[in-house]
Write a protein that holds these residues in place. Sequence first.
Motif, short mmCIF file in Angstrom:
data_model
loop_
_atom_site.label_atom_id
_atom_site.label_comp_id
_atom_site.label_asym_id
_atom_site.label_seq_id
_atom_site.Cartn_x
_atom_site.Cartn_y
_atom_site.Cartn_z
N ARG A 168 31.35 52.62 37.25
CA ARG A 168 32.23 53.11 36.19
C ARG A 168 31.87 54.55 35.81
NH1 ARG A 168 31.27 49.49 32.45
NH2 ARG A 168 32.76 47.90 33.05
N GLN A 169 30.55 54.83 35.79
CA GLN A 169 30.11 56.21 35.46
C GLN A 169 30.65 57.20 36.50
OE1 GLN A 169 25.88 55.67 35.27
NE2 GLN A 169 25.96 54.83 33.20
N CYS A 170 30.53 56.85 37.79
CA CYS A 170 31.01 57.74 38.86
C CYS A 170 32.52 57.91 38.75
CB CYS A 170 30.69 57.17 40.24
SG CYS A 170 28.94 57.13 40.55
N PHE A 171 33.21 56.82 38.43
CA PHE A 171 34.67 56.86 38.31
C PHE A 171 35.05 57.83 37.18
CE2 PHE A 171 38.36 55.35 35.94
CZ PHE A 171 39.35 55.39 36.92
N THR A 172 34.37 57.68 36.02
CA THR A 172 34.69 58.52 34.86
C THR A 172 34.39 59.99 35.15
OG1 THR A 172 34.01 56.64 33.53
CG2 THR A 172 34.35 58.68 32.34
N ALA A 173 33.32 60.24 35.91
CA ALA A 173 32.95 61.62 36.24
C ALA A 173 33.80 62.18 37.37
CB ALA A 173 31.47 61.67 36.60
N GLY A 174 34.65 61.36 37.95
CA GLY A 174 35.50 61.80 39.08
C GLY A 174 34.68 62.01 40.34
N ASP A 175 33.50 61.37 40.40
CA ASP A 175 32.59 61.57 41.52
C ASP A 175 32.74 60.41 42.54
OD1 ASP A 175 30.48 62.24 43.09
OD2 ASP A 175 28.93 61.54 41.69
N VAL A 176 33.92 60.34 43.15
CA VAL A 176 34.19 59.20 44.05
C VAL A 176 34.81 59.70 45.35
CG1 VAL A 176 35.43 57.02 44.30
CG2 VAL A 176 34.68 57.72 42.04
N GLN A 177 34.32 59.20 46.48
CA GLN A 177 34.88 59.54 47.80
C GLN A 177 35.75 58.38 48.26
OE1 GLN A 177 34.51 61.65 50.48
NE2 GLN A 177 33.38 63.26 49.40
N ALA B 213 36.41 52.25 45.52
CA ALA B 213 35.52 53.14 46.29
C ALA B 213 34.19 53.32 45.57
CB ALA B 213 36.20 54.49 46.49
N ALA B 214 34.24 53.44 44.23
CA ALA B 214 32.99 53.60 43.46
C ALA B 214 32.13 52.33 43.59
CB ALA B 214 33.32 53.88 42.00
N SER C 292 50.61 38.33 47.51
CA SER C 292 49.65 37.24 47.42
C SER C 292 48.85 37.22 48.71
CB SER C 292 50.36 35.89 47.23
OG SER C 292 50.94 35.51 48.46
N ASN C 293 47.90 36.28 48.79
CA ASN C 293 47.06 36.18 49.99
C ASN C 293 47.88 35.99 51.26
OD1 ASN C 293 44.25 36.45 49.75
ND2 ASN C 293 44.14 34.56 48.55
N THR C 294 49.01 35.30 51.15
CA THR C 294 49.77 34.97 52.36
C THR C 294 51.12 35.67 52.43
OG1 THR C 294 50.43 32.99 51.16
CG2 THR C 294 48.75 32.70 52.84
N ARG C 295 51.43 36.51 51.43
CA ARG C 295 52.71 37.24 51.47
C ARG C 295 52.41 38.72 51.53
NH1 ARG C 295 57.01 33.84 50.02
NH2 ARG C 295 58.31 35.63 49.63
N TYR C 296 52.84 39.34 52.64
CA TYR C 296 52.46 40.72 52.89
C TYR C 296 53.53 41.70 52.41
CZ TYR C 296 48.96 38.38 55.74
OH TYR C 296 47.94 37.57 56.16
N ALA C 297 54.03 41.50 51.16
CA ALA C 297 54.99 42.45 50.60
C ALA C 297 54.29 43.20 49.48
CB ALA C 297 56.19 41.69 50.05
N ALA C 298 54.65 44.49 49.32
CA ALA C 298 54.05 45.27 48.23
C ALA C 298 54.87 45.06 46.96
CB ALA C 298 54.01 46.74 48.60
N VAL C 299 54.19 44.78 45.86
CA VAL C 299 54.89 44.57 44.58
C VAL C 299 54.22 45.43 43.50
CG1 VAL C 299 55.70 42.21 45.04
CG2 VAL C 299 53.41 42.56 44.10
N GLU C 300 54.88 45.54 42.36
CA GLU C 300 54.33 46.30 41.22
C GLU C 300 53.03 45.63 40.75
OE1 GLU C 300 55.98 48.92 39.65
OE2 GLU C 300 54.33 49.11 38.21
N ASN C 301 52.01 46.42 40.52
CA ASN C 301 50.72 45.86 40.10
C ASN C 301 50.26 46.59 38.84
OD1 ASN C 301 47.91 45.88 39.73
ND2 ASN C 301 47.44 46.21 41.86
N THR C 302 49.81 45.81 37.85
CA THR C 302 49.48 46.43 36.56
C THR C 302 47.98 46.66 36.38
OG1 THR C 302 49.39 44.23 35.61
CG2 THR C 302 51.49 45.43 35.35
N TYR C 303 47.19 46.38 37.39
CA TYR C 303 45.73 46.51 37.24
C TYR C 303 45.30 47.95 37.00
CZ TYR C 303 44.58 41.71 38.40
OH TYR C 303 44.46 40.37 38.37
N THR C 304 44.38 48.12 36.04
CA THR C 304 43.77 49.43 35.79
C THR C 304 42.38 49.43 36.43
OG1 THR C 304 42.68 48.66 33.81
CG2 THR C 304 44.91 49.57 33.54
N ALA C 305 41.73 50.60 36.42
CA ALA C 305 40.36 50.68 36.95
C ALA C 305 39.44 49.74 36.16
CB ALA C 305 39.86 52.12 36.87
N GLN C 306 39.62 49.72 34.84
CA GLN C 306 38.75 48.85 34.01
C GLN C 306 38.94 47.38 34.40
OE1 GLN C 306 36.38 50.25 32.58
NE2 GLN C 306 37.33 52.26 32.77
#
Length: 379
Positions: A112-121, A141-142, A175-189
């Motif tokens: 989380r610290q690296c993410f907040t500092a923008g220090d992520v590859q 990635a962090a 889902s695990n078995t459906r390979y379609a892209a859908v809207e996702n509300t997840y944040t980094a936190q």
Amino acid sequence: MTTKTAKLLDDLDWDFADTPMESGVHTIHPYPAKFIPQIPRQLIQLFPPKSNSVILDPFCGSGTTLVEAINTGLDTWGIDLNPLACLISRVKTTQLPQSLDFAAEATAQKARQCFTAGDVQIPSIPRLDHWFKPEVQQSLAALVTEIDREPTRAVREALQVTLSSIIVRVSNQESNTRYAAVENTYTAQDVFSQFKNAALTINRALLTLSDNLFRRLGHATVLNRDILAIKPEELPNNVGLVITSPPYPNAYEYWLYHKYRMYWLGMDPMEVREREIGARPHYFKKNAQDETDFEKQMHTCFQLLSQVMLPEAKACFLVGRSIIHGRVIDNATLLQRAAEPAGFIVKDVVTRNIPTTRKAFNPTHSKINREHLIIFGLQ
Ligand SMILES: C[S@@+](CC[C@H](N)C(=O)[O-])C[C@H]1O[C@@H](n2cnc3c(N)ncnc32)[C@H](O)[C@@H]1O
């Protein structure tokens, strides 16, 4: 096999329609076409191997056979082409030297610290923007970077399985078995919280491995190899029981199911696809494979088994049918044809119904309702 064992085998319930879903260590990570743990458990009880022999699963997947073997105090070997399968199998069969939730808390905090500092590859992964929102990419990635810094292998690998277990949930994949892209509300936190919650659950599950101080756990060895390239000298020559469910033509695709989990863990799904027995692309290209290729591949596998099994040992194979270009392929018959020239005879065959509640990963193109459990012995 004695007449009594044969009768017992036929009389036993192999459907397990009314038994509760699996619990404990078996649940830590999804895996397509995984064994119901009761199947290897019942087979070990029915064909108890000698105490100084080992149980082998040449297509161990997520390690269900291995877990059941070590729980009975027996040593076990598992082989799988897929590095993620091997990682899951190792984690499921290794007692942790320290609590996973503390390790996950520390990892998430540093990430989380690296993410907040923008220090992520961000690693180079095909179509990453299609499947993951930018902040989800950065948080994953962090986490990957911090997990790689964990010095204790068993803890690092358990953290990798933890991360892998949340990848699809935090992605745009439906889902695990459906390979379609859908809207996702997840944040980094949310990603960091999901990671810590998964670690809590996995830690609790792994504790069941050591919940009985008076039980000796067996030892599991996991080889990340193509079964078709293994030489008998690389395996123990005292295999007392083989329990496996092989891949079969044009049915499940393990590389595809795990594609993005593998990319995030630095594994190459495309390399696995090339050598994965039964993978659909092999049946849809120029000079496509057909069921005779599967028979040859299984013959190679049986030749290997014949050289490492003890004379009285049994090899138990669970297999369903396939459909290739509209033709129904009877894989049970193909297996028997592959096994006989390698010195095996069929001791018994049991047909089991796959309860509808257990068919979450059933590929629609092969609609598998029944499987055959074939018990082979050496001639
Ligand atoms: C039906 S799954 C095994 C599932 C396992 N019984 C479990 O409970 O998780 C078959 C496995 O065969 C593996 N496999 C496919 N081709 C292989 C090869 N050439 N060498 C070794 N393993 C292979 C796949 O990666 C997959 O994990």
